[in-house]
Design a protein around this motif. Structure first.
Motif, PDB file in Angstrom:
ATOM      1  N   MET A 263       0.816  -1.217   0.000  1.00 49.08           N
ATOM      2  CA  MET A 263       0.000   0.000   0.000  1.00 49.08           C
ATOM      3  C   MET A 263       0.847   1.262   0.000  1.00 49.08           C
ATOM      4  O   MET A 263       0.319   2.370  -0.096  1.00 49.08           O
ATOM      5  CB  MET A 263      -0.931   0.004   1.204  1.00 49.08           C
ATOM      6  N   GLY A 264       2.182   1.117   0.148  1.00 48.74           N
ATOM      7  CA  GLY A 264       3.056   2.284   0.090  1.00 48.74           C
ATOM      8  C   GLY A 264       3.918   2.507   1.310  1.00 48.74           C
ATOM      9  O   GLY A 264       4.649   3.499   1.379  1.00 48.74           O
ATOM     10  N   LEU A 265       3.875   1.608   2.294  1.00 55.61           N
ATOM     11  CA  LEU A 265       4.706   1.752   3.485  1.00 55.61           C
ATOM     12  C   LEU A 265       6.186   1.660   3.108  1.00 55.61           C
ATOM     13  O   LEU A 265       6.624   0.649   2.563  1.00 55.61           O
ATOM     14  CB  LEU A 265       4.354   0.653   4.482  1.00 55.61           C
ATOM     15  N   PRO A 266       6.986   2.700   3.395  1.00 52.94           N
ATOM     16  CA  PRO A 266       8.400   2.693   2.967  1.00 52.94           C
ATOM     17  C   PRO A 266       9.300   1.895   3.919  1.00 52.94           C
ATOM     18  O   PRO A 266      10.108   2.454   4.646  1.00 52.94           O
ATOM     19  CB  PRO A 266       8.770   4.181   2.973  1.00 52.94           C
ATOM     20  N   ILE A 267       9.154   0.591   3.912  1.00 54.06           N
ATOM     21  CA  ILE A 267       9.988  -0.285   4.737  1.00 54.06           C
ATOM     22  C   ILE A 267      11.016  -0.962   3.828  1.00 54.06           C
ATOM     23  O   ILE A 267      10.665  -1.537   2.805  1.00 54.06           O
ATOM     24  CB  ILE A 267       9.142  -1.348   5.455  1.00 54.06           C
ATOM     25  N   GLN A 268      12.286  -0.883   4.221  1.00 55.36           N
ATOM     26  CA  GLN A 268      13.343  -1.474   3.396  1.00 55.36           C
ATOM     27  C   GLN A 268      13.292  -2.996   3.436  1.00 55.36           C
ATOM     28  O   GLN A 268      13.434  -3.659   2.402  1.00 55.36           O
ATOM     29  CB  GLN A 268      14.710  -1.007   3.893  1.00 55.36           C
ATOM     30  N   GLN A 269      13.075  -3.566   4.625  1.00 59.86           N
ATOM     31  CA  GLN A 269      13.128  -5.019   4.756  1.00 59.86           C
ATOM     32  C   GLN A 269      12.341  -5.462   5.984  1.00 59.86           C
ATOM     33  O   GLN A 269      12.306  -4.776   7.001  1.00 59.86           O
ATOM     34  CB  GLN A 269      14.579  -5.494   4.891  1.00 59.86           C
TER      35      GLN A 269
END
Length: 433
Positions: A263-269
């Motif tokens: 949905m667009g959550l800016p999580i790298q990993q």
């Protein structure tokens, strides 16, 4: 928008049917036909929104055209009134405290939202809705408290005898009213298997309206997306990539984060930190999925040998192992490592972690060995007092039990014994008709 089964052998259904059915008739799991992306402006300005406002925006984006938005807002503002603070241990390591709800566990978010949504959907039915839930620890307590005295809803909780903590058992077995606890002479996987068999029993389902409150139910999963965004909001000021370490058992919590990323959550990993129940770890290592009997560990809520939500994880990645590995790193830890982590966190940071949070902490440390320029958050999924007999001796310190848990100590245990045979469970279910 409709919800389809991961097995694709039945027709897609409405949100109401997905929530009330719990499990599709083909033994798959419901998934939304679309996962809509949040606006870039919302993500960029997320620091300006409260937790309930963030939660509503996510739910409205995901569930648009499924439910009246004013009703959805009312449900969310009533259910998501729990704090989810990120606590700094050092500049790189943080913990997301998810135990500030009534049952002192992260599953309060899902259970409270689900109870209110189900109550709305079932109000026009001319019969009770029966919730069947298998628990390895925290789910049962959260569901019991979330659904306690909910009109037209009765709850049956199946838990493995001798394999949940004493305080967890109190939460499952002392409420009474519309909550019934079944003490199963087996392990969590046996409890989960009994529930799944009931859902696949077409003859029974014609006569008994049943649903599930495990993370197999899509309505339990959706609100768990919310706190990932709330956590991200609280570490934005570091201006570094964010990684999340999730203590994982049935993998509902991690799946919620993956949907959030879509949905667009800016999580790298994401890091799937597991205990000796290493089915997922071996799957990513070998590329072959082999379920195993569950093993009892200190982190009991993660003692799952056949995690249901792997079907959703595969679905989100087109069943391509290389795509899963791009989003998820995984590590496995023994009881001994868990104990040492609890001691280390206390000695180094003066913070008391429960066994599940300790496994998540270890996942961050292993990830940081090759990835240093990032901010890490591990999920502290339960209050340490729920595991007081494990944690207190390790840190050599008294752990205060919150009053909302302490008041249960003098209540009588109300639990019925149950075998692992479906025929016995069905006799119980037919007594509810």
């Amino acid at each position: 928008m409709n919800f389809y089964s991961t097995n694709r052998k039945v027709e897609p259904v409405s949100l109401k049917d997905a929530v009330l059915n719990g499990l599709p008739a083909d033994n798959g799991l419901y998934m939304p036909s679309e996962i809509n992306t949040l606006s870039k402006n919302f993500i960029d300005c997320i620091e300006n929104f409260s937790f309930p406002e963030i939660s509503y925006q996510i739910a409205a984006t995901l569930l648009k055209d499924c439910i009246d938005l004013d009703l959805l807002k009312s449900i969310i503002y009533d259910a998501i009134n729990i704090e989810a603070p990120v606590v700094k241990l050092d500049d790189q390591i943080h913990t997301l405290e998810l135990f500030h709800g009534p049952s002192l566990a992260f599953k309060d978010f899902g259970a409270r939202f689900m109870a209110r949504l189900m109550s709305h959907f079932v109000k026009d039915e001319n019969r009770d809705l029966h919730i069947l839930v298998a628990t390895s620890g925290d789910t049962g307590g959260a569901v019991a408290m979330g659904f306690y005295n909910t009109p037209n809803v009765k709850v049956t909780i199946l838990y493995p005898k001798g394999k949940v903590s004493p305080l967890q058992e109190l939460q499952l077995t002392t409420l009474g009213a519309n909550i019934t606890a079944l003490e199963v002479d087996g392990v969590f996987d046996d409890c989960q298997h009994l529930v799944k068999q009931a859902f696949l029993d077409e003859e029974l389902r014609k006569r008994l309206l049943i649903s599930s409150a495990n993370s197999i139910n899509i309505s339990r999963l959706i609100p768990q997306i919310f706190y990932y965004f709330e956590a991200y909001k609280q570490v934005l000021h570091y201006n570094k990539p964010v990684v999340m370490s999730v203590p994982s058992g049935n993998f509902g919590n991690l799946t919620a984060g993956l949907i959030g990323k879509k949905m667009g959550l800016p999580i790298q990993q994401f890091i799937a930190a597991v205990n000796d129940n290493d089915t997922f770890y071996q799957y990513l290592q070998e590329g072959i999925y082999l379920s195993k009997p569950s093993i009892q560990t200190l982190s009991t809520a993660m003692d799952v040998g056949n995690p249901s939500n792997l079907a959703r994880i595969n679905e989100l990645h087109q069943s391509k192992l290389e795509l899963i590995k791009e989003n998820i790193s995984t590590f496995t830890y023994s009881n001994e490592a868990t104990e040492q982590a609890i001691i280390e966190i206390k000695n180094k940071y003066n913070y008391t972690a429960d066994p599940h949070g300790a496994v998540g902490y270890l996942g961050l440390l292993d990830y940081f060995k090759e990835n240093t320029n990032c901010v890490g958050i591990f999920h502290e999924t339960a209050h340490p007092s729920k595991f007081i007999d494990i944690v207190a001796p390790l840190i050599n310190e008294k752990i205060e039990i919150p009053e909302r848990l302490k008041i249960l100590e003098d209540r009588a245990k109300l639990a019925q014994p149950m075998s692992t045979e479906y025929s016995d469970f069905k006799v119980y279910l037919e007594s509810l008709i």
